[in-house]
Enzyme design. Structure first.
Site, PDB file in Angstrom:
ATOM      1  N   MET A  33       0.856  -1.190   0.000  1.00 39.13           N
ATOM      2  CA  MET A  33       0.000   0.000   0.000  1.00 39.13           C
ATOM      3  C   MET A  33       0.888   1.234   0.000  1.00 39.13           C
ATOM      4  O   MET A  33       1.749   1.391   0.870  1.00 39.13           O
ATOM      5  CB  MET A  33      -0.934  -0.008   1.221  1.00 39.13           C
ATOM      6  N   ALA A  34       0.683   2.086  -1.008  1.00 35.33           N
ATOM      7  CA  ALA A  34       1.520   3.268  -1.171  1.00 35.33           C
ATOM      8  C   ALA A  34       1.432   4.169   0.051  1.00 35.33           C
ATOM      9  O   ALA A  34       0.348   4.473   0.545  1.00 35.33           O
ATOM     10  CB  ALA A  34       1.094   4.036  -2.421  1.00 35.33           C
ATOM     11  N   CYS A 117      -4.104  -2.038  -9.326  1.00 34.17           N
ATOM     12  CA  CYS A 117      -4.316  -0.668  -8.879  1.00 34.17           C
ATOM     13  C   CYS A 117      -5.436   0.004  -9.684  1.00 34.17           C
ATOM     14  O   CYS A 117      -5.399   0.018 -10.906  1.00 34.17           O
ATOM     15  CB  CYS A 117      -3.030   0.133  -9.016  1.00 34.17           C
ATOM     16  N   HIS A 189      -7.967  -9.651  -6.033  1.00 35.94           N
ATOM     17  CA  HIS A 189      -8.851  -8.790  -5.250  1.00 35.94           C
ATOM     18  C   HIS A 189     -10.227  -8.886  -5.908  1.00 35.94           C
ATOM     19  O   HIS A 189     -10.365  -8.597  -7.091  1.00 35.94           O
ATOM     20  CB  HIS A 189      -8.337  -7.345  -5.284  1.00 35.94           C
ATOM     21  N   ASN A 221      -8.064 -11.722  -1.776  1.00 37.00           N
ATOM     22  CA  ASN A 221      -7.928 -10.388  -1.211  1.00 37.00           C
ATOM     23  C   ASN A 221      -9.266  -9.655  -1.308  1.00 37.00           C
ATOM     24  O   ASN A 221      -9.973  -9.794  -2.296  1.00 37.00           O
ATOM     25  CB  ASN A 221      -6.833  -9.631  -1.984  1.00 37.00           C
ATOM     26  N   GLY A 222      -9.578  -8.897  -0.261  1.00 35.66           N
ATOM     27  CA  GLY A 222     -10.792  -8.085  -0.292  1.00 35.66           C
ATOM     28  C   GLY A 222     -11.694  -8.351   0.896  1.00 35.66           C
ATOM     29  O   GLY A 222     -12.132  -9.484   1.116  1.00 35.66           O
ATOM     30  N   ASP A 223     -11.951  -7.311   1.695  1.00 38.25           N
ATOM     31  CA  ASP A 223     -12.872  -7.370   2.830  1.00 38.25           C
ATOM     32  C   ASP A 223     -12.432  -8.321   3.932  1.00 38.25           C
ATOM     33  O   ASP A 223     -13.259  -8.983   4.566  1.00 38.25           O
ATOM     34  CB  ASP A 223     -14.286  -7.734   2.365  1.00 38.25           C
ATOM     35  N   GLY A 245      -5.039  -5.975   3.121  1.00 33.40           N
ATOM     36  CA  GLY A 245      -4.687  -4.600   2.832  1.00 33.40           C
ATOM     37  C   GLY A 245      -5.233  -3.655   3.876  1.00 33.40           C
ATOM     38  O   GLY A 245      -4.717  -3.534   4.983  1.00 33.40           O
ATOM     39  N   ARG A 246      -6.346  -2.979   3.541  1.00 39.01           N
ATOM     40  CA  ARG A 246      -6.873  -1.923   4.407  1.00 39.01           C
ATOM     41  C   ARG A 246      -7.243  -2.400   5.812  1.00 39.01           C
ATOM     42  O   ARG A 246      -7.271  -1.608   6.753  1.00 39.01           O
ATOM     43  CB  ARG A 246      -8.090  -1.283   3.741  1.00 39.01           C
TER      44      ARG A 246
END
EC number: 1.3.1.-
Length: 393
Positions: A33-34, A117, A189, A221-223, A245-246
């Site tokens: 993650m940037a 991205c 993702h 990936n995701g949630d 990620g988030r």
């Protein structure tokens, strides 16, 4: 760190993740993650749990040109067991040169290619999640990168999205092409570029990719906001591991929860405000080291993390505003000392989605990008000049 027990869960029968000669005992990957997954944050995460921790995305052009920022991005602490780097690029020649540099100069143990991205500055140049639509370009980049990586015995993986939008899905074709090119694993993702980070990740697409590629590892990936989400994804999709990620923004201890859950343990981290404050200050100190003792730059970078760390906790609006503009370590300590250190873990208020989801939008794409799945003459001519010289995404 406060650790509490949750209802017992059976151990996942999930073997260690094999990526070429690399074994990841806990099959969990920190997504690049940037502006977030620098060496400071990676250290915090790995202190809590096992997995593999990927550096921020770096553009191939910037790396080949050896810009100071690109070299900082790919730097790793001496004790990082796997030096993982993610590359972005749209030109096979430049991507190949970047991979060759990483291999010949022994700067990475694992390389990932970014095809996921959704940021407009990336997709409008045909990069990120827009690129797999062009089968010839995608194939050329992946084949070139795998060839260069293989010269050093370095496993190369790809991370992608479902496609540009629901009418232009690419993930199954791209997965097969990548597999045939010799990638070590594919991560998906479960969103399109058009979704950005909004809505719900489509785990059924991840399951379909897992079924379509039985001969290589597939990662989901995701949630994934909690350890329980990760376990549920594995059980529902059959993936070989998860990419987070988030969900770990402001919660580096999530990797401790993930390791515990995968091992069948009911232990979970539930920090009170004192422990969060200590973690924030340590993060800031590590950021100062990461940016070469440039305290101003480090504290400017830590500001974005404040809302994530204190999500759900009792912190007054005025203090939150001050934390979001903190200038120095000394001032940060003063602000943190204003917190009610005896405030307990707030429960569900601090959990769940974090970070900006954005809203669904029409992706920014090069002219006539969707007309054909092959590059036309004009697009081919533009590609070599389309490399970004900055990182992001």
């Amino acid at each position: 760190m406060t650790v509490v027990a949750t209802p017992p869960a059976p151990k996942l029968e999930l073997p260690p993740l094999k990526l070429g000669g690399i074994t990841v005992d806990t099959p969990v990957i920190l997504a690049p993650m940037a502006g977030i997954t620098n060496s400071a944050f990676r250290r915090l995460c790995r202190e809590y749990g096992g997995g593999m921790y990927v550096a921020e995305m770096v553009t191939s052009r910037a790396l080949v040109e050896r810009t100071p920022e690109s070299l900082r991005i790919i730097s790793h602490d001496e004790d990082e067991k796997v030096r993982s780097v993610q590359l972005y690029g749209v030109d096979p020649v430049t991507v190949g040169a970047a991979v060759r540099m990483l291999v010949e100069e022994d700067r990475a143990d694992h390389i990932d290619l970014n095809f996921g991205c959704p940021v407009p500055k990336v997709t409008r140049r045909g990069g990120g999640s827009a690129l797999p639509w062009k089968i010839d370009l995608f194939t050329s980049i992946v084949q070139t990168a795998v060839k260069e990586a293989s010269k050093g015995g370095i496993p190369l993986t790809i991370k992608m999205r479902k496609g540009i939008d629901e009418d232009h899905l690419t993930y199954l074709d791209a997965g097969r092409i990548a597999r045939d090119a010799g990638v070590a694993a594919v991560a998906l993702h479960g969103r399109t570029a058009a979704q950005f980070y909004s809505g719900q990740a489509d785990w059924s697409a991840i399951a379909r990719l897992r079924e379509a590629l039985p001969d290589i590892p597939v990662l989901g990936n995701g949630d994934i906001w909690s350890a329980e989400d990760a376990v549920r994804m594995v059980r529902e999709t059959g993936v070989d591991g998860v990419v987070v990620g988030r969900g770990c923004q402001g919660r580096p201890w999530l990797f401790g929860d993930l390791q515990a859950a995968f091992e069948g343990s009911d232990q979970r981290h539930r920090p009170g405000l004192r422990e969060v404050a200590e973690g924030v200050y340590r993060h800031a100190e590590l950021m100062v080291e990461t940016f070469g003792n440039d305290e101003y730059k480090a504290l400017r970078e830590i500001r974005k993390h404040m809302a994530w760390y204190f999500k759900g906790y009792v912190v007054g609006g005025e203090l939150r505003a001050k934390l979001a503009t903190v200038p120095t370590l000394e001032v940060l300590r003063e602000y943190l000392d204003e917190l009610d250190m005896d405030s307990p873990y707030p429960g569900v208020d601090s959990e769940g989605p974090r970070g900006r989801a954005g809203s669904p939008k029409k992706p920014a794409l090069p002219k006539d990008w969707l007309v054909s799945r092959q590059l036309n003459a004009e697009q081919s001519a533009d590609i070599s000049a389309a490399e970004l010289d900055v990182s992001g995404g």
